[in-house]
Design a protein around this motif. Structure first.
Motif, PDB file in Angstrom:
ATOM      1  N   UNK A 244      41.727  53.797  39.568  1.00 55.26           N
ATOM      2  CA  UNK A 244      40.964  54.499  38.607  1.00 55.26           C
ATOM      3  C   UNK A 244      39.613  54.306  39.101  1.00 55.26           C
ATOM      4  N   UNK A 245      38.756  54.635  40.717  1.00 54.82           N
ATOM      5  CA  UNK A 245      37.999  55.243  40.849  1.00 54.82           C
ATOM      6  C   UNK A 245      36.679  54.612  40.490  1.00 54.82           C
ATOM      7  N   UNK A 246      37.329  53.201  40.122  1.00 53.08           N
ATOM      8  CA  UNK A 246      35.893  52.565  39.545  1.00 53.08           C
ATOM      9  C   UNK A 246      35.864  50.651  39.978  1.00 53.08           C
ATOM     10  N   UNK A 247      34.860  49.967  40.447  1.00 53.15           N
ATOM     11  CA  UNK A 247      34.437  49.395  40.701  1.00 53.15           C
ATOM     12  C   UNK A 247      35.159  47.939  40.177  1.00 53.15           C
ATOM     13  N   UNK A 248      35.289  46.695  40.377  1.00 58.29           N
ATOM     14  CA  UNK A 248      35.769  45.800  40.213  1.00 58.29           C
ATOM     15  C   UNK A 248      35.139  45.040  39.013  1.00 58.29           C
ATOM     16  N   UNK A 249      33.923  45.237  39.156  1.00 57.33           N
ATOM     17  CA  UNK A 249      33.029  44.724  38.262  1.00 57.33           C
ATOM     18  C   UNK A 249      32.439  45.493  37.508  1.00 57.33           C
ATOM     19  N   UNK A 250      33.175  46.122  37.337  1.00 60.85           N
ATOM     20  CA  UNK A 250      32.431  46.905  36.024  1.00 60.85           C
ATOM     21  C   UNK A 250      34.026  47.615  35.239  1.00 60.85           C
ATOM     22  N   UNK A 251      35.400  47.299  36.208  1.00 57.17           N
ATOM     23  CA  UNK A 251      36.093  47.016  35.261  1.00 57.17           C
ATOM     24  C   UNK A 251      36.407  45.541  34.296  1.00 57.17           C
ATOM     25  N   UNK A 252      35.326  45.200  34.845  1.00 58.72           N
ATOM     26  CA  UNK A 252      35.824  44.153  34.424  1.00 58.72           C
ATOM     27  C   UNK A 252      34.104  43.477  33.370  1.00 58.72           C
TER      28      UNK A 252
END
Length: 326
Positions: A244-252
Motif C-alpha cells: 500500500x505504500x503506507x507506514x504500519x503506524x499510519x495504517x493502524x
C-alpha cells in the motif's frame, strides 16, 4: 420454533409507539407485513398502532400518526404480538405506566418485542428474564453494569420474545419472523421486493454494520481491498504496508480513526465472515473452509469461530440447517 405462532390463521400485530419513536424503524416493522400480504394475495398480517394515552403521536422527525390507547382491553386481547418502538432517550421515559399492561399481555402468552430501546420496557417489566435479547448498542454496556444480560446480536427471536438493536435490524428481524411463520420462500420474496439482498440471522453481530467503506479515504480503502483479496493467505501488516505504500503506524491510525478497531481484528473479522458464508452456502468440509479462510490450525479456527459466532462451526451449520428446514 422460537415463537408460538399459529400458521393456520392471520397474525395481528400491535405496534406500541413511545413519544419520539423512530419512524423508519416503525416502517421496517409494518412494511414487510404489507409486502407479504400483497405477495400472498390476502391479508395474512394485520396491525394497529398504540400509544399510552392514544390519539396523535409525533415521531422523532416530526411526523404525526394516530394511535389507539394502550388501555384498550378488548383490542389488546386480540393481538398475537406487540412490539415497542421507542426513542433513544430511554432513561427519560415514564416506565411505570407501561409495566402493568405489558405484564398482562405476557400473562396472556402474547408475543412481545422491542425495537432499539423498546426492549428496555420489557426488561424493566421482568419479561426478558428467560430469553436471549438485545437492545440499542448505545445502552449495552450500561445495562450490563446494572446486571442485565443483553447480547451483541443484531436481533434475537426466542421464547416468545423478539428484540433487535434498531435501525435496519428491525427489517432483518421481521423477515426472520415471516420465515418462522410462513416459510423461507415468502421471506425471500419480501426481501427481494424490499431490495434487501441478504436474510441475516440472529447470530450476526453489529460489527458487520460498523465496518463500512463510506467516507473512508482512498488509502484505507486500498488496505481493506488488499485484505479482502487475500483471505486464504493472509498478509502480514508489514506486507500490507509495503504493497500500500503506507507506514504500519499510519495504517493502524487509519483503522482507529475510521473504524475503531485494529487492522488485525478487522482482518480476522473478514476471514471469519468468509468462513461463515462458506459454512452455510457450500458443502465444503470444515477443514477446507478453515484453509480457505486463512487458518493453518484447525483448533485455532474453531476457537476464533466460536468466539465470533457463539457456536463451533459444525454445530452452527447443523442448527442453521434445522432452522431453514422448519
Amino acid at each position: 420454533m422460537s415463537l408460538n405462532i399459529d400458521t393456520n390463521k392471520s397474525w395481528e400485530l400491535g405496534v406500541l409507539l413511545i413519544p419520539g419513536y423512530n419512524l423508519a424503524e416503525m416502517s421496517h416493522i409494518i412494511e414487510p407485513l404489507k409486502v407479504a400480504n400483497h405477495s400472498l394475495g390476502h391479508a395474512l398480517y394485520e396491525w394497529k398502532l398504540f400509544s399510552l394515552e392514544g390519539g396523535p403521536l409525533v415521531s422523532s422527525c416530526g411526523i404525526q400518526v394516530h394511535t389507539l390507547p394502550l388501555t384498550s382491553g378488548p383490542i389488546l386481547e386480540q393481538l398475537d404480538a406487540l412490539v415497542i418502538c421507542a426513542s433513544h432517550e430511554v432513561y427519560q421515559l415514564p416506565l411505570k405506566s407501561f409495566i402493568k399492561p405489558l405484564k398482562q399481555l405476557g400473562d396472556n402468552n402474547t408475543m412481545l418485542g422491542g425495537v432499539g430501546t423498546g426492549a428496555y420496557y420489557l426488561y424493566r417489566a421482568g419479561l426478558l428474564d428467560d430469553c436471549r435479547w438485545t437492545i440499542d448498542h448505545r445502552h449495552l454496556g450500561d445495562l450490563r453494569h446494572q446486571g442485565a444480560t443483553p447480547n451483541r446480536a443484531i436481533f434475537n427471536v426466542n421464547n416468545n420474545r423478539f428484540t433487535c438493536q434498531g435501525g435496519s435490524t428491525s427489517l432483518d428481524m421481521m423477515l426472520h419472523i415471516i420465515h418462522l411463520h410462513h416459510g423461507k420462500s415468502l421471506a425471500i420474496t419480501v426481501a427481494e421486493e424490499m431490495n434487501c439482498g441478504v436474510l441475516r440471522t440472529p447470530k450476526e453481530h453489529r460489527l458487520d454494520n460498523k465496518i463500512s467503506p463510506y467516507g473512508w479515504p482512498n488509502s484505507l480503502q486500498q488496505v481493506a481491498s488488499l485484505m479482502e483479496n487475500n483471505i486464504d493467505e493472509p498478509l502480514s501488516l508489514s506486507e500490507i504496508s509495503g504493497y500500500a505504500g503506507l507506514g504500519k503506524r499510519q495504517i493502524q491510525r487509519l483503522f482507529k480513526v475510521y473504524i475503531g478497531i485494529s487492522p488485525s481484528i478487522y482482518y480476522l473479522e473478514k476471514r471469519l465472515n468468509h468462513a461463515h458464508k462458506l459454512l452455510f452456502e457450500s458443502e465444503l468440509t470444515v477443514e477446507k473452509i478453515a484453509i480457505l479462510s486463512g487458518f493453518s490450525s484447525l483448533p485455532s479456527f474453531y476457537k476464533c469461530y466460536k468466539k465470533r459466532f457463539g457456536l463451533p462451526p459444525l454445530k452452527a451449520r447443523h442448527q442453521k440447517a434445522l432452522m431453514w428446514s422448519a
